[in-house]
Design a protein around this motif. Sequence first.
Motif: not given
Length: 179
Positions: A140-144, A146-147
């Motif tokens: 996933g995206d580290p900024l989200n 759900d990472f």
Amino acid sequence: MNWTDERVEKLKKLWSEGLSASQIAAQLGGVSRNAVIGKVHRLNLPGRAKAGGTQTASRPKRPATAAPRPSNFAARPVAARPAARSAGNALTKEEIDADFDMQGAQLPVPANGNNGVVVPMSRKLELTQLTERTCKWPIGDPLNDDFHFCGNESPDNSPYCTYHQRLAYQPSAERRRMR
């Protein structure tokens, strides 16, 4: 070299006149440019005056104006371009899947007997939950919110589980073939 009261007063005078630290060091003698800068800092002297007066203040500033566009101006159309990829630097998911099929990957087989490739279920661990024995493959995206990290068990001396090792590491023969 000691900073006598006379040398400090001369330093203050030269600094207020706008001389550079190098010029002041040369006039004082026996002191480096960095020593002058350090002493100025310790004395909390204001930024040095500009030598030669204030020519920039007398010059009026011109406002930046853009050239007027003609009334029939139309913006350039944006054409969709495929993402550039230099040959041999990266593999697509399809290429990786084909490589797995060719090598007969020893990944888990579902209980129903299907011999298709099975992606292991992620344990969805956070950074603080990782250990030496868990897979550190980011998902996933580290900024989200759900990472998370894969978290499955990894073999000795590897940061990734068997599945993610195959994604991360290409055999050297494969890299040579790509060139």
